[in-house]
Design an enzyme around this catalytic site. Structure first.
Site, PDB file in Angstrom:
ATOM      1  N   GLU A 122       1.006  -1.168   0.239  1.00 28.38           N
ATOM      2  CA  GLU A 122       0.072  -0.213  -0.226  1.00 28.38           C
ATOM      3  C   GLU A 122       0.816   1.135   0.140  1.00 28.38           C
ATOM      4  O   GLU A 122       0.139   2.325  -1.260  1.00 28.38           O
ATOM      5  CB  GLU A 122      -0.470  -0.261   1.269  1.00 28.38           C
ATOM      6  N   ASN A 216      -2.921  -4.871   9.079  1.00 32.76           N
ATOM      7  CA  ASN A 216      -4.544  -5.171  10.370  1.00 32.76           C
ATOM      8  C   ASN A 216      -4.628  -5.727  10.749  1.00 32.76           C
ATOM      9  O   ASN A 216      -4.984  -5.917  12.332  1.00 32.76           O
ATOM     10  CB  ASN A 216      -5.422  -3.946   9.579  1.00 32.76           C
TER      11      ASN A 216
END
Length: 275
Positions: A122, A216
């Site tokens: 990302e 996450n």
């Protein structure tokens, strides 16, 4: 022993969207793993003939290329669009947002500070949209000796903890004259982290389910571990150990944003069999 799921867990909007895109595309190749969950990637390959390539240089005779949820670099996207292949964009909209901010603010002359992991896909993608100075950090100390422009824009990896982001922002506000802050941490991350924090304070044992390369999921595990010593990060039910649950009254369960319900249910079923 009681088993309790966190009030918020599992598949987020961006992942659900990407999975649906991949299932509908069929016979396609994703540029990088679509999501950070090997079990789900294997399901897509077996049931929908969606294979995973490490990068655009591995494309051969594929007719359809799916961009992963984490996005790809700007140069790779431009090259793909020129190749004539059918490009299907499954980039999470919450990831597209920091890409756009990065490009816009750097065009306006701002230095860019990104709170995130330099090697995460990302961040590689987001960073590629900056035209000027861009700094990727995990700690404010990394900026102490950096000569920054007096105009700085700050963004975050979508899956990071808000508390650390605020610390970096506070540091920059004391260092430069103008700081533009863009909170790009996604809502699902907030909700999942708050839920695991609350549950792990009551649980005797915590099971966090998700890919061990998922940012996450690792954040959820870190929060759980702070509150509950007996916290474990697993990818599937085969990693469970019956000993973990001896003399426990409450088992809390949470799962990363790339973890499908069918994996979570298999974990619950196996723990119930231990009972």
């Amino acid at each position: 022993m009681k088993i309790e799921l966190a009030s918020s867990y599992g598949f987020c909007f961006g992942v659900k969207r990407a999975i649906k895109i991949a299932e509908n595309a069929k016979d396609a190749a994703t540029i990088g793993p679509l999501i950070h969950n090997n079990e789900e990637i294997n399901r897509l390959r077996q049931n929908f003939n969606v294979k995973t390539l490490e990068g655009i240089d591995e494309l051969t005779d594929e007719k359809k290329a799916i961009i992963r949820t984490h996005g790809i670099t700007k140069s790779d996207l431009e090259q793909l669009n020129k190749s004539g292949i059918n490009v299907i964009d499954a980039t999470c909209p919450f990831v597209t947002k920091p890409q756009q901010i990065c490009e816009k603010m750097s065009n306006e002359g701002y230095d860019i500070v990104i709170f995130g992991d330099e090697n995460h896909p990302e961040i590689k993608g987001v960073k590629s949209y900056a035209k000027g100075n861009v700094y990727v950090v995990l700690e404010e100390d990394e900026l102490k000796n950096v000569k920054l422009n007096q105009r700085v824009a700050v963004i975050s990896q979508t899956t990071k903890k808000i508390e650390k982001f605020m610390q970096i922002v506070s540091f920059l506000m004391l260092k430069v004259k103008e700081v533009r802050v863009f909170n790009t941490i996604c809502n699902a991350t907030f909700e999942n982290q708050e839920a695991v924090d609350a549950l792990s304070k009551r649980a005797d044992v915590m099971i966090i389910i998700g890919g061990k390369n998922s940012s996450n999921t690792k954040q959820l595990y870190s929060i759980a571990k702070q509150n509950c010593t007996d916290s474990y990060l697993i990818e599937n039910e085969t990693e469970l150990n019956k000993i973990w649950f001896n003399n426990k009254d409450l088992c809390g369960i949470s799962a990363g944003a790339s973890t499908p319900d069918w994996i979570i249910q298999k974990v619950i079923d196996k723990i119930e069999n231990f009972n």
